[in-house]
Enzyme design. Sequence first.
Site, short mmCIF file in Angstrom:
data_model
loop_
_atom_site.label_atom_id
_atom_site.label_comp_id
_atom_site.label_asym_id
_atom_site.label_seq_id
_atom_site.Cartn_x
_atom_site.Cartn_y
_atom_site.Cartn_z
CG ASN A 1 -32.69 80.39 -7.33
OD1 ASN A 1 -33.92 80.38 -7.18
ND2 ASN A 1 -32.06 81.39 -7.94
CG PHE B 1 -41.65 83.92 -6.27
CD1 PHE B 1 -40.36 84.35 -6.52
CD2 PHE B 1 -42.67 84.35 -7.14
CE1 PHE B 1 -40.07 85.16 -7.61
CE2 PHE B 1 -42.39 85.17 -8.23
CZ PHE B 1 -41.09 85.58 -8.47
CB SER C 1 -38.48 84.61 -10.86
OG SER C 1 -37.78 85.46 -10.00
CG ASN D 1 -36.92 79.11 -10.39
OD1 ASN D 1 -36.55 78.29 -11.22
ND2 ASN D 1 -36.08 79.94 -9.79
CB THR D 2 -43.46 81.62 -10.72
OG1 THR D 2 -42.95 81.71 -9.39
CG2 THR D 2 -44.98 81.66 -10.69
CE LYS E 1 -33.83 90.90 -10.61
NZ LYS E 1 -33.47 90.50 -9.24
CG ASN F 1 -34.66 87.45 -12.00
OD1 ASN F 1 -34.06 86.57 -11.37
ND2 ASN F 1 -35.77 88.01 -11.56
C1 LIG Z 1 -30.72 81.99 -4.36
C2 LIG Z 1 -31.23 83.12 -5.18
C3 LIG Z 1 -32.54 83.58 -5.00
C4 LIG Z 1 -33.03 84.64 -5.75
N1 LIG Z 1 -34.29 85.09 -5.54
C5 LIG Z 1 -34.75 86.18 -6.23
C6 LIG Z 1 -36.03 86.70 -5.99
O1 LIG Z 1 -36.77 86.25 -5.12
N2 LIG Z 1 -36.45 87.75 -6.75
C7 LIG Z 1 -35.66 88.33 -7.71
O2 LIG Z 1 -36.08 89.29 -8.35
N3 LIG Z 1 -34.42 87.85 -7.94
C8 LIG Z 1 -33.95 86.80 -7.23
N4 LIG Z 1 -32.70 86.33 -7.46
C9 LIG Z 1 -31.90 86.95 -8.54
C10 LIG Z 1 -30.96 88.03 -8.04
O3 LIG Z 1 -31.65 89.10 -7.47
C11 LIG Z 1 -30.09 88.55 -9.21
O4 LIG Z 1 -30.94 89.16 -10.16
C12 LIG Z 1 -29.32 87.44 -9.90
O5 LIG Z 1 -28.91 86.45 -8.99
C13 LIG Z 1 -28.07 87.97 -10.61
O6 LIG Z 1 -27.18 88.56 -9.69
P1 LIG Z 1 -25.90 87.79 -9.09
O7 LIG Z 1 -25.20 87.16 -10.26
O8 LIG Z 1 -25.10 88.85 -8.42
O9 LIG Z 1 -26.43 86.79 -8.12
C14 LIG Z 1 -32.19 85.26 -6.72
C15 LIG Z 1 -30.88 84.80 -6.88
C16 LIG Z 1 -30.38 83.77 -6.13
C17 LIG Z 1 -28.96 83.30 -6.34
#
Ligand SMILES: Cc1cc2nc3c(=O)[nH]c(=O)nc-3n(C[C@H](O)[C@H](O)[C@H](O)COP(=O)(O)O)c2cc1C
Length: 351
Positions: free
Chosen positions: A110, A114, A172, A174-175, A212, A241
């Site tokens: 993704n 934000f 993250s 993406n910023t 994080k 993350n």
């Molecule tokens: C679509 C999507 C959006 C996410 N948005 C955020 C976010 O806004 N803030 C954040 O700290 N992590 C965000 N994450 C990261 C997740 O919180 C997590 O750290 C990461 O996906 C690893 O866990 P997973 O493998 O179980 O998905 C996002 C992940 C996905 C897939």
Amino acid sequence: MPDPFRLAGPLLRRLDPETAHGIALRALELGLAGRARRRERPSLALRRFGLDFPNPLGLAAGFDKDARAPGRALELGFGFVEVGTVTPLPQAGNPRPRMFRLPEEGAAINRLGFNNAGAERMARRLARRRPAGVLGVNIGMNATAGDAPADYRAAFARLATLADYVTVNVSSPNTPGLRDLQAPDNLRPVLGALAREREVLALGGGPPLILKLSPDMADGDAVLAATLAADEGFDGLAISNTTVERPDALAGAARREVGGLSGRPLFRRSTGMLRAVFRAQGGRLPLIGVGGVDSAGAAYEKIKAGASLVQFYTALIYRGPRLVTAMLDGLERRLAEDGFESVEQAVGVEA
Ligand SMILES: Cc1cc2nc3c(=O)[nH]c(=O)nc-3n(C[C@H](O)[C@H](O)[C@H](O)COP(=O)(O)O)c2cc1C
């Protein structure tokens, strides 16, 4: 009750991922995603950061960025839910498409950036209806922010009294520039501003603060960030993350998309980093393990590597909400098999 995801899952996965996510979130909000039978799971309960968690499995940040349905998510069986990332001001995020599935890998990429309705909107929603259960709020800065510490402080100040804990997202991908905040000289002012704001707000009380981190930093740098966080009075770390790395063997047509990779291919790296930080700081700060957890076995591995709590998101895309109770059942069974009376005893045993 039949599993609504058995029918809806394949249909949802035929839609654009972000559209599917919107429908899934709406269904959750309306109470259509089901609900776990309420059951005490004494061996899974634990206390961390001064909070009582009924079990260690949490919904990771990003699923419910605007806190539309945290109470419903808790009803699925989660022991805690983290909403956000929320920024001080509303922001649209990157142009679509910006979310991609890699089904062969149980993964996603993704670059949402934000997208969220802002701290004020979330605060009003939570003030109206705060769920019964542990609620974390994940905060970030706006893409246009000139002064990072001030931006984090603004989001924190608006939401601190409405959250059980607050996660500071400097990881993250993406910023632009956000992850540079993890370098010690940049990190110190952000963490310091938040720690001071917490004192002002609550005379030394206030919600626990969690940092994080990105899996793309070297283990040594993660350990440094952990030490800094502890020195500034932070209460825990979330590791990790999403990653901008792409494992060589990664399959899936979307693998070249720009953004953060989540799901199964992230498991090894995020667990390795978790273990390195746990070892280095001897359990001084409790850790939230996140990255690629898609089964009870994977959650248990995170715990044995040093996680007190475990979060996941991507596995829900492929497995649906029933995964939560399946994982809780599996975790109970594994603990019993290994002779642990409480999940607490398993934390870090293989670190
Ligand atoms: C679509 C999507 C959006 C996410 N948005 C955020 C976010 O806004 N803030 C954040 O700290 N992590 C965000 N994450 C990261 C997740 O919180 C997590 O750290 C990461 O996906 C690893 O866990 P997973 O493998 O179980 O998905 C996002 C992940 C996905 C897939």
